[in-house]
Design a protein around this motif. Structure first.
Motif, PDB file in Angstrom:
ATOM      1  N   SER A 111       0.816  -1.221   0.000  1.00 26.67           N
ATOM      2  CA  SER A 111       0.000   0.000   0.000  1.00 26.67           C
ATOM      3  C   SER A 111       0.845   1.265   0.000  1.00 26.67           C
ATOM      4  O   SER A 111       0.346   2.356  -0.209  1.00 26.67           O
ATOM      5  CB  SER A 111      -0.954   0.001   1.204  1.00 26.67           C
ATOM      6  OG  SER A 111      -0.238   0.342   2.374  1.00 26.67           O
ATOM      7  N   LEU A 112       2.139   1.123   0.247  1.00 22.90           N
ATOM      8  CA  LEU A 112       3.021   2.292   0.183  1.00 22.90           C
ATOM      9  C   LEU A 112       3.534   2.537  -1.235  1.00 22.90           C
ATOM     10  O   LEU A 112       4.342   3.435  -1.461  1.00 22.90           O
ATOM     11  CB  LEU A 112       4.222   2.114   1.126  1.00 22.90           C
ATOM     12  CG  LEU A 112       3.903   2.001   2.606  1.00 22.90           C
ATOM     13  CD1 LEU A 112       5.185   1.914   3.419  1.00 22.90           C
ATOM     14  CD2 LEU A 112       3.085   3.187   3.083  1.00 22.90           C
TER      15      LEU A 112
ATOM     16  N   HIS B 283       6.266   4.271  -8.389  1.00 20.40           N
ATOM     17  CA  HIS B 283       6.422   5.639  -8.864  1.00 20.40           C
ATOM     18  C   HIS B 283       6.780   6.502  -7.648  1.00 20.40           C
ATOM     19  O   HIS B 283       6.076   6.492  -6.644  1.00 20.40           O
ATOM     20  CB  HIS B 283       5.110   6.117  -9.504  1.00 20.40           C
ATOM     21  CG  HIS B 283       5.225   7.465 -10.137  1.00 20.40           C
ATOM     22  ND1 HIS B 283       4.809   8.602  -9.512  1.00 20.40           N
ATOM     23  CD2 HIS B 283       5.731   7.845 -11.320  1.00 20.40           C
ATOM     24  CE1 HIS B 283       5.032   9.643 -10.304  1.00 20.40           C
ATOM     25  NE2 HIS B 283       5.601   9.199 -11.409  1.00 20.40           N
TER      26      HIS B 283
ATOM     27  N   GLU C  43       6.831   9.794  -6.770  1.00 21.43           N
ATOM     28  CA  GLU C  43       5.935  10.809  -6.181  1.00 21.43           C
ATOM     29  C   GLU C  43       4.699  10.174  -5.567  1.00 21.43           C
ATOM     30  O   GLU C  43       4.230  10.586  -4.505  1.00 21.43           O
ATOM     31  CB  GLU C  43       5.513  11.804  -7.253  1.00 21.43           C
ATOM     32  CG  GLU C  43       6.539  12.896  -7.486  1.00 21.43           C
ATOM     33  CD  GLU C  43       6.023  13.909  -8.478  1.00 21.43           C
ATOM     34  OE1 GLU C  43       5.165  14.712  -8.092  1.00 21.43           O
ATOM     35  OE2 GLU C  43       6.449  13.844  -9.641  1.00 21.43           O
ATOM     36  N   LEU C  44       4.196   9.161  -6.258  1.00 24.18           N
ATOM     37  CA  LEU C  44       3.008   8.468  -5.759  1.00 24.18           C
ATOM     38  C   LEU C  44       3.323   7.818  -4.399  1.00 24.18           C
ATOM     39  O   LEU C  44       2.541   7.922  -3.445  1.00 24.18           O
ATOM     40  CB  LEU C  44       2.596   7.397  -6.770  1.00 24.18           C
ATOM     41  CG  LEU C  44       1.176   6.864  -6.718  1.00 24.18           C
ATOM     42  CD1 LEU C  44       0.178   7.990  -6.823  1.00 24.18           C
ATOM     43  CD2 LEU C  44       0.946   5.864  -7.837  1.00 24.18           C
TER      44      LEU C  44
ATOM     45  N   ILE D 252       3.386  10.306  -1.572  1.00 25.93           N
ATOM     46  CA  ILE D 252       2.034  10.671  -1.121  1.00 25.93           C
ATOM     47  C   ILE D 252       1.467   9.570  -0.218  1.00 25.93           C
ATOM     48  O   ILE D 252       0.910   9.833   0.846  1.00 25.93           O
ATOM     49  CB  ILE D 252       1.103  10.883  -2.343  1.00 25.93           C
ATOM     50  CG1 ILE D 252       1.542  12.130  -3.100  1.00 25.93           C
ATOM     51  CG2 ILE D 252      -0.352  10.999  -1.906  1.00 25.93           C
ATOM     52  CD1 ILE D 252       0.885  12.276  -4.467  1.00 25.93           C
ATOM     53  N   LEU D 253       1.654   8.331  -0.639  1.00 29.52           N
ATOM     54  CA  LEU D 253       1.081   7.208   0.123  1.00 29.52           C
ATOM     55  C   LEU D 253       1.752   7.056   1.489  1.00 29.52           C
ATOM     56  O   LEU D 253       1.091   6.731   2.474  1.00 29.52           O
ATOM     57  CB  LEU D 253       1.197   5.912  -0.690  1.00 29.52           C
ATOM     58  CG  LEU D 253       0.397   5.895  -1.999  1.00 29.52           C
ATOM     59  CD1 LEU D 253       0.644   4.611  -2.769  1.00 29.52           C
ATOM     60  CD2 LEU D 253      -1.097   6.067  -1.722  1.00 29.52           C
TER      61      LEU D 253
ATOM     62  N   ARG E 165       0.403   9.760   3.769  1.00 28.81           N
ATOM     63  CA  ARG E 165      -0.959   9.422   4.195  1.00 28.81           C
ATOM     64  C   ARG E 165      -0.926   8.347   5.288  1.00 28.81           C
ATOM     65  O   ARG E 165      -1.582   8.462   6.304  1.00 28.81           O
ATOM     66  CB  ARG E 165      -1.743   8.898   2.988  1.00 28.81           C
ATOM     67  CG  ARG E 165      -3.101   8.371   3.350  1.00 28.81           C
ATOM     68  CD  ARG E 165      -3.785   7.735   2.152  1.00 28.81           C
ATOM     69  NE  ARG E 165      -4.777   6.790   2.602  1.00 28.81           N
ATOM     70  CZ  ARG E 165      -5.956   7.123   3.100  1.00 28.81           C
ATOM     71  NH1 ARG E 165      -6.278   8.394   3.191  1.00 28.81           N
ATOM     72  NH2 ARG E 165      -6.815   6.211   3.502  1.00 28.81           N
ATOM     73  N   GLN E 166      -0.088   7.319   5.064  1.00 34.80           N
ATOM     74  CA  GLN E 166       0.008   6.220   6.009  1.00 34.80           C
ATOM     75  C   GLN E 166       0.439   6.714   7.388  1.00 34.80           C
ATOM     76  O   GLN E 166      -0.019   6.257   8.411  1.00 34.80           O
ATOM     77  CB  GLN E 166       1.020   5.194   5.493  1.00 34.80           C
ATOM     78  CG  GLN E 166       0.773   3.794   5.958  1.00 34.80           C
ATOM     79  CD  GLN E 166      -0.533   3.231   5.412  1.00 34.80           C
ATOM     80  OE1 GLN E 166      -0.808   3.351   4.230  1.00 34.80           O
ATOM     81  NE2 GLN E 166      -1.336   2.644   6.279  1.00 34.80           N
TER      82      GLN E 166
END
Lengths: 185, 473
Positions: free
Chosen positions: A28-29, A87, A89-90, A93-94, A97-98
């Motif tokens: 999920s990261l 990726h 940058e993605l 973001i993850l 959030r985590q």
């Protein structure tokens, strides 16, 4: 100094208990599917090394996941190792959030989770089951599956999105139910 | 959930997104927590499906892999050392431990049973090498180790390993390479070179059971010969020294027979006719084209470097923006000059030290590049961050008309840290990586040149690497 048998057993039992949750967390990261195992193993090796500094009254799973998050953060800093990330940058973001999320209520212990997933797959329609088997057992991509099932690749991908969404809900529901009344899944 | 987001999400989970689409997806989720939640939920569900459907990912296998990985960590690593007593005792169930132990025992028994079916033996190991058996466990391979099937990874520039099949056919995997060995159902030896270089001495194979060497760009059929293969993602170079080898380009199925002293390049993005060409007469000089020769490092154009320097000067107040812009515009050309830079990285998870590595291939020329005892190497670049101001210059060589010969290194001292250097190192200053002896006399084919510096803060940049001629040519 060699670890005592008791400490080794204790550590390995905890790894077995948290293996599924750790892998889901790593994925999920934004870690590439092929590298989830590798990053999860890195996290466990680091945990082994730091076992003597871990307060065993604390949540082992949370500690292990924090180590995994640090490994992924370090990946993002090192140009040469970013291949393990889908990726950059993605993933950033993850990870952010985590960091702000509290622990999820549902336990994902082995083997209950896997049994729940298999039961939930069993509830899917025949075509959906074929798509799941083709994608996750045979490692076929959407265009190949589309040809086999007489669909378009876009439809296969959309179907997989819906299946994963439904599966996640189904598994959480089953595990919550299990936790609540201890009934067989 | 909007349509475009769902399309991109579906593509991401099917490994089908381009860089542009990945960036588009990133922008869509950047400030949208519900999309972020959906993305993470999809990723988690995909992993759950992998775990439920793929028998290779059981927790018991994971634990077995972890144990092997722990054993493979070098000396000095002491897991669980000085374990403190926990402040509170935790409840431990015996049942899961017993089940796990039983499963691991079964797994170990299964592996033992398979060792009776070994297909090859690891003959030698040099440098950073990892072995991943077909059970998925990682270890540091040992000379004499019998193997069933699996993948060998040579991780450092000075690494190599020789694997010998039971019939005496030997494959030497060199440098930063990854090779998988197997025997297929029909009994053929199958070598898959995912990337990097191998040198093969193959004993005569039964006519109907040739050895198969697969690369990302080609499939090579071998009945008994000596040849060298370099595999990159888009092209494969085959040089044959003895016998006859058939190569098939995977992009279109075109085949070519390559005889002794010939070579061929199979490229999947350049569909011209496959043609084996004579290896040509020896060249005793070589000058790098760092952009196309680079196999490890980051290429930076001179103009990009200048722009960085000017920006830094403006930031420090040493130059006005207008003056920097004027200098930049005056320097802009359409030439492709530049250099290759290295940033520190860990060669493997087993070694905690970081290294900077620049690796240049030499075999991409139409003629073999040959070194003699009188040859000299010239290296130009900049170097910073090393406490003792030195880095290692290394070379890989093949026998003049044969397989892998060896790797040789020489220390290069740079007196002024951070300054540019321009050094010439005679071949007699090199020593063998494994024996530490000097280079034996005679001509050798140069296959690669590398520079490596230890330390997490080293900054190494090479603009020119050159082989200057010796008198023996």
């Amino acid at each position: 100094m060699e670890p005592s048998d008791e400490e080794t057993r204790k550590f390995e039992t905890l790894v077995l208990q948290h293996h599924v949750r750790l892998r889901l967390f790593v994925r999920s990261l934004g870690v590439d599917a092929d590298w989830v195992d590798d990053v999860a193993q890195d996290a466990c090796l680091t945990a082994m090394r730091q076992w003597n500094s871990f307060d065993q009254s604390r949540d082992f799973g949370k500690w292990l996941r924090a180590i995994a998050a640090n490994i992924v953060r370090n990946e993002l800093r090192k140009e040469a190792r970013r291949q393990r990330i889908m990726h950059t940058e993605l993933a950033e973001i993850l990870i952010k959030r985590q960091h702000h999320l509290s622990a999820k209520a549902v336990s994902l212990d082995e083997p209950l989770t896997i049994a729940a997933v298999r039961n939930c797959i069993g509830e899917l329609g025949p075509k959906s089951q074929k798509v799941v088997e083709g994608r996750y057992r045979e490692d076929l991509r959407a265009p190949q599956l589309a040809e086999l099932l007489n669909m378009t690749a876009t439809n296969v991908r959309q179907m997989l999105v819906r299946i994963r969404r439904r599966l996640r809900e189904c598994v959480e529901l089953r595990l919550l139910k299990e936790a609540a009344d201890g009934q067989t899944l | 959930m909007d349509k475009r987001f769902e399309e991109l999400l579906a593509g991401l989970l099917d490994d089908e997104l381009s860089e542009v689409e990945l960036s588009e997806l990133t922008e869509l989720v950047r400030n949208d927590s519900s999309r972020q939640a959906e993305l993470q939920s999809q990723l988690e569900a995909a992993e759950l499906l992998v775990l439920a459907q793929d028998e290779l990912h059981t927790p018991e296998r994971f634990l077995a892999g972890l144990r092997t990985a722990n054993k493979a960590v070098p000396d000095g690593f002491a897991p669980f050392a000085d374990v403190q007593k926990s402040k509170s005792s935790s409840f431990l169930s015996i049942a899961p431990v017993a089940i796990a132990a039983a499963l691991i025992l079964v797994f170990v028994f299964w592996i033992s049973a398979r060792s009776a079916n070994s297909i090859a033996t690891i003959r030698s190991v040099q440098g950073e090498v990892l072995w991943m058996g077909d059970g998925g466990s990682l270890s540091e391979p040992q000379p004499g180790q019998r193997i069933t099937g699996g993948t060998i990874k040579t991780l450092s520039a000075d690494a190599w390993s020789v694997v010998e099949f039971l019939d005496g056919s030997a494959i030497t995997v060199v440098g930063q390479s990854e090779m998988t060995l197997a025997k297929d159902d029909e009994g053929r030896k199958v070598v898959t070179l995912n990337h990097g270089a191998v040198s093969a001495d193959v004993e005569r194979q039964p006519k109907d059971l040739p050895m198969i060497v697969r690369t990302p760009a080609a499939e090579i059929e071998v009945l008994g010969t000596q040849f060298n293969v370099d595999a990159e993602p888009l092209q494969t170079r085959l040089a044959v020294n003895e016998g006859l080898v058939r190569l098939m380009r995977l992009s279109d199925g075109e085949t070519v027979d390559v005889a002794a002293e010939h070579q061929v390049v199979a490229s999947i993005d350049q569909p011209e006719q496959l043609q084996a060409k004579p290896r040509g007469t020896a060249a005793f000089t070589w000058k790098s084209d760092v952009k196309s020769d680079m196999r490890h490092g980051i290429w930076v154009s001179d103009i990009e470097l200048l722009a960085k320097k000017l920006k830094a000067a403006v930031k420090r107040g040493e130059l006005t923006s207008a003056a920097a812009m004027k200098e930049y515009k005056a320097a802009v050309t359409f030439s492709d000059s530049g250099s290759v830079c290295a940033t520190p990285f860990q060669e493997s998870k087993w070694k905690l030290t970081s290294r900077s590595l620049i690796l240049l291939t030499v075999t991409n020329r139409s003629r073999p590049t040959v070194i003699t005892e009188d040859s000299t190497f010239r290296i130009r670049g900049t170097f910073d961050g090393s406490p003792d101001g030195s880095f290692t210059l290394g070379i890989s060589t093949n026998h003049r008309s044969g397989g892998f010969d060896g790797k040789y290194v020489s220390e290069v001292s740079v007196t002024e840290s951070g300054e540019s250097f321009d050094v010439e190192i005679p071949l007699r200053a090199f020593r063998q990586v494994d024996t530490q002896l000097g280079m034996p006399p005679g001509q050798k084919e140069l296959t690669a040149v590398w520079c490596v510096a230890d330390g997490s803060n080293t900054k190494l940049r090479v603009s020119v690497a050159e082989l200057l001629p010796g008198s023996a040519e």
